[in-house]
Design an enzyme around this catalytic site. Sequence first.
Site, mmCIF file in Angstrom:
data_model
loop_
_atom_site.group_PDB
_atom_site.id
_atom_site.type_symbol
_atom_site.label_atom_id
_atom_site.label_comp_id
_atom_site.label_asym_id
_atom_site.label_seq_id
_atom_site.Cartn_x
_atom_site.Cartn_y
_atom_site.Cartn_z
ATOM 1 N N GLY A 9 60.672 45.878 52.227
ATOM 2 C CA GLY A 9 60.599 45.718 50.540
ATOM 3 C C GLY A 9 61.726 45.660 50.290
ATOM 4 O O GLY A 9 62.859 45.551 50.984
ATOM 5 N N ALA A 10 61.891 45.478 48.828
ATOM 6 C CA ALA A 10 62.948 45.595 48.214
ATOM 7 C C ALA A 10 63.800 46.963 48.181
ATOM 8 O O ALA A 10 63.226 47.903 48.469
ATOM 9 C CB ALA A 10 62.711 45.033 46.527
ATOM 10 N N MET A 11 65.099 46.744 47.983
ATOM 11 C CA MET A 11 65.787 48.003 47.619
ATOM 12 C C MET A 11 65.082 49.128 46.846
ATOM 13 O O MET A 11 64.802 48.579 45.723
ATOM 14 C CB MET A 11 67.084 47.801 47.344
ATOM 15 N N LYS A 15 62.047 52.711 52.309
ATOM 16 C CA LYS A 15 61.968 52.181 53.617
ATOM 17 C C LYS A 15 62.456 53.515 54.520
ATOM 18 O O LYS A 15 62.028 53.720 55.538
ATOM 19 C CB LYS A 15 62.674 50.961 53.889
ATOM 20 N N SER A 16 63.739 53.859 54.091
ATOM 21 C CA SER A 16 64.564 55.044 55.043
ATOM 22 C C SER A 16 63.367 56.280 55.029
ATOM 23 O O SER A 16 63.729 57.027 56.063
ATOM 24 C CB SER A 16 65.987 55.140 54.477
ATOM 25 N N GLU A 88 66.865 49.366 58.879
ATOM 26 C CA GLU A 88 67.756 48.142 58.536
ATOM 27 C C GLU A 88 67.740 46.925 59.359
ATOM 28 O O GLU A 88 68.574 46.482 59.819
ATOM 29 C CB GLU A 88 69.125 48.606 58.224
ATOM 30 N N CYS A 145 60.144 46.910 39.350
ATOM 31 C CA CYS A 145 61.470 46.079 38.798
ATOM 32 C C CYS A 145 62.225 46.878 37.967
ATOM 33 O O CYS A 145 61.599 47.999 37.125
ATOM 34 C CB CYS A 145 61.143 44.900 38.085
ATOM 35 N N CYS A 148 61.280 45.767 34.184
ATOM 36 C CA CYS A 148 60.008 45.525 33.418
ATOM 37 C C CYS A 148 58.976 46.396 34.201
ATOM 38 O O CYS A 148 57.784 46.507 33.325
ATOM 39 C CB CYS A 148 59.576 44.137 33.450
ATOM 40 N N CYS A 182 61.998 42.169 39.994
ATOM 41 C CA CYS A 182 60.809 41.014 40.108
ATOM 42 C C CYS A 182 61.668 39.464 39.903
ATOM 43 O O CYS A 182 62.854 39.449 39.867
ATOM 44 C CB CYS A 182 59.902 40.986 38.869
#
Length: 200
Positions: A9-11, A15-16, A88, A145, A148, A182
């Site tokens: 996924g994006a930052m 995830k952590s 990571e 995002c 938005c 996005c």
Amino acid sequence: MAQLYFEYGAMGSGKSIEILKVAHNYESQGKEVLLLTPMINDRDGVGMIASRIGLKRPARVIEPDADLYAMIQKESASRQLAAVLVDEAQFLKKEQVDQLAQVVDALRLPVMTFGLKQDAFNELFEGAKRLIEMADKLVEMKTICSFCGRKATTQLRFADGKPQYEGAQIQIGGDEAYKPVCRYHWYHPDMAMLRKQGEA
């Protein structure tokens, strides 16, 4: 049946938090896990898995040339592992991802990896590319995002208040350096909004 997982996924997508939750769930059932993180991931200190909400715990360090199959085989000989968890994972080398696949197939251990899919310039990381090619299961972790509220698909790097579209692929940083965005806002960041928020 043991499988190789890649959760990406994006930052800012958690995830952590997820890897720490998975470790806790195993351990609360009396099962042992091996937590791993690449040496290059030093944002909160080498060998630390840390979430943005403050949860953290130590992990075994993956050195750049480490043979992960040999490392995990040795570890599993000394204690009964239920799973291997890698944070990571985008920073892994192609060969190391293949070694994790070998852990799944030869040692019958589930391996769950977590990381970014692409860098701040929308290019795949080496480790992420190989995981997409080799994983038994891909899971997208979603976040929104910064501009938005639509689904963030990547992250935009900032330096001195300006978006960066070139530079080194790897630059360790947190919220001060990256924003989940996005695709549209990767190309067209709303700088006025950032200035208003006092973040640029």
